[in-house]
Scaffold this active site. Structure first.
Site, mmCIF file in Angstrom:
data_model
loop_
_atom_site.group_PDB
_atom_site.id
_atom_site.type_symbol
_atom_site.label_atom_id
_atom_site.label_comp_id
_atom_site.label_asym_id
_atom_site.label_seq_id
_atom_site.Cartn_x
_atom_site.Cartn_y
_atom_site.Cartn_z
ATOM 1 N N LEU A 1 0.833 -1.220 0.000
ATOM 2 C CA LEU A 1 0.000 0.000 0.000
ATOM 3 C C LEU A 1 0.858 1.256 0.000
ATOM 4 O O LEU A 1 0.356 2.368 0.153
ATOM 5 C CB LEU A 1 -0.946 -0.012 1.211
ATOM 6 C CG LEU A 1 -1.918 -1.200 1.246
ATOM 7 C CD1 LEU A 1 -2.767 -1.158 2.516
ATOM 8 C CD2 LEU A 1 -2.816 -1.222 0.001
ATOM 9 N N ASP B 1 0.387 -5.762 3.622
ATOM 10 C CA ASP B 1 0.900 -4.552 4.277
ATOM 11 C C ASP B 1 0.552 -4.633 5.764
ATOM 12 O O ASP B 1 -0.181 -5.516 6.181
ATOM 13 C CB ASP B 1 0.302 -3.267 3.648
ATOM 14 C CG ASP B 1 1.286 -2.095 3.725
ATOM 15 O OD1 ASP B 1 1.608 -1.509 2.685
ATOM 16 O OD2 ASP B 1 1.769 -1.809 4.859
ATOM 17 N N ILE B 2 1.098 -3.725 6.535
ATOM 18 C CA ILE B 2 0.903 -3.772 7.988
ATOM 19 C C ILE B 2 -0.454 -3.206 8.387
ATOM 20 O O ILE B 2 -0.907 -3.374 9.512
ATOM 21 C CB ILE B 2 2.058 -2.996 8.675
ATOM 22 C CG1 ILE B 2 2.133 -3.352 10.174
ATOM 23 C CG2 ILE B 2 1.939 -1.503 8.439
ATOM 24 C CD1 ILE B 2 3.392 -2.884 10.849
ATOM 25 N N TYR C 1 18.899 5.259 6.701
ATOM 26 C CA TYR C 1 18.260 4.600 5.550
ATOM 27 C C TYR C 1 19.335 4.095 4.584
ATOM 28 O O TYR C 1 19.308 2.943 4.166
ATOM 29 C CB TYR C 1 17.339 5.600 4.858
ATOM 30 C CG TYR C 1 16.715 5.133 3.565
ATOM 31 C CD1 TYR C 1 17.100 5.694 2.350
ATOM 32 C CD2 TYR C 1 15.722 4.155 3.560
ATOM 33 C CE1 TYR C 1 16.517 5.285 1.171
ATOM 34 C CE2 TYR C 1 15.133 3.750 2.378
ATOM 35 C CZ TYR C 1 15.541 4.326 1.182
ATOM 36 O OH TYR C 1 14.953 3.918 -0.003
HETATM 37 C C1 VAH Z 1 13.780 8.682 -0.425
HETATM 38 N N1 VAH Z 1 12.360 8.328 -2.371
HETATM 39 O O1 VAH Z 1 13.831 9.846 -0.760
HETATM 40 C C2 VAH Z 1 13.241 7.678 -1.435
HETATM 41 C C3 VAH Z 1 14.390 7.093 -2.212
HETATM 42 C C4 VAH Z 1 15.969 7.854 -3.898
HETATM 43 C C5 VAH Z 1 15.354 8.177 -2.674
HETATM 44 O O2 VAH Z 1 15.060 6.132 -1.504
HETATM 45 O O3 VAH Z 1 14.163 8.303 0.656
#
Ligand code: VAH
Length: 315
Positions: A8, A32-33, A140
């Site tokens: 989602l 999805d969660i 990330y």
């Molecule tokens: C972000 N849209 O901005 C994602 C992606 C390329 C960036 O990983 O974190």
């Protein structure tokens, strides 16, 4: 049978319909969660509630539907991840670990997206090579590099068929992006139609790779169907369609909405994330090894985005 996690989210919301058109509704299990999403995804074929940290539930779903491929999209993105790095590590790494273990036990194929976020400030920024320095400065990005290495490890050590691409910023009109740094390139289109102007949190002159969602969806199925004997790389392939800065997309929008205005209200956190990422990727390896070839550029994407958003926003 394909199980999609994070179905989602921004990619999943379009990928499910796309896959069900190709492989048949009953062969694509969306999960999805939560269930707050497009009716057509939840009603148009199998849907399961799944928290990717719940390995037992994931295994039950794989067994119940005789899944042979997992497309693992559930993740915390860059900007949200900087607000809660511990959560980002937990979901992005333990969620992936669960999918890898299930894929190893049940001999599944596993597609896991990486990102331009897997690169950092000392990565060559222009025409970033497929194989180069990867020292990202966001949680990330750390999870993306660790994820790439873990997926390659499971391929080399256990023969698990893991494949992935480093997605650039993805632009779509179906679902809003989920808290990334490139999200400005989606919101600008909505505001152009609804307000005639956009307050941009990324500074002019800040280049990032971007891609229209139809090309992203095509990349997933083309790579999954690629002949594995031709793959030199696996996790994960650089792919891109265009590279632009905020003023470029604003000028393109002005070709359709002449009095559109962009203003700048820089968000230092997302600006510093954007500056740590490449300006443009070299995606030769993807083109050579599995025929990657995007269709949309900034002008054709802008034309389609504005048309589709006018219909969606009834403007
Ligand atoms: C972000 N849209 O901005 C994602 C992606 C390329 C960036 O990983 O974190």
């Amino acid at each position: 049978k394909i199980l999609v996690t994070g179905a989602l989210g921004q990619v999943g919301s379009e990928l499910i319909g796309y896959l069900r058109n190709i492989y048949g509704e009953s062969n694509v299990i969306a999960s999805d969660i939560h269930k707050k999403g497009k009716e057509s995804i939840i009603e148009g074929g199998p849907f399961e509630l799944l928290d990717v940290l719940d390995a037992k539930k994931a295994s039950e779903i794989v067994k119940k539907y005789n899944v042979d491929t997992i497309i693992h999209l559930a993740a915390i993105l860059s900007a949200v991840g900087e607000k809660d790095p511990v959560l980002a590590w937990d979901i992005n790494m333990n969620g992936l670990y669960n999918m890898l273990e299930i894929s190893r036990e049940k001999n599944l194929s596993l597609f896991t997206p990486s990102s331009i976020a897997a690169f950092g400030p000392n990565t060559p920024a222009d025409n970033t090579p497929q194989d180069t320095i990867q020292r990202p400065t966001t949680m990330y990005g750390v999870t993306k590099v660790a994820g790439e290495l873990l997926c390659d490890y499971y391929f080399k050590k256990y023969g698990v068929d893991t494949r992935g691409v480093r997605f650039p910023g993805l632009i779509s009109y179906e679902a809003l992006p989920g808290g990334g740094t490139t999200d400005y390139a989606v919101h600008i289109y909505y505001d152009a139609i609804e307000k005639g102007k956009y307050k941009c949190y990324i500074d002019k002159g800040t280049y990032m790779d971007m891609m229209y969602m139809p090309d992203a969806l095509n990349a997933i199925t083309t790579l999954l169907e690629a002949d594995s004997s031709k793959l030199i790389h696996r996790n994960a392939f650089n792919i891109t369609a265009m590279s632009f800065a905020p003023e470029d997309i604003a000028n393109e929008i002005k070709n359709h909405i002449p009095d559109f205005e962009i203003e700048y209200e820089i968000d230092p956190v997302r600006q510093s994330i954007a500056q740590s990422w490449p300006n443009s990727l070299d995606d030769t390896a993807a083109r050579d090894e599995w025929g990657w070839n995007p269709k949309y550029d900034l002008s054709s994407m802008t034309k389609d985005m504005l048309e589709k958003l006018r219909l969606k926003l009834k403007k």
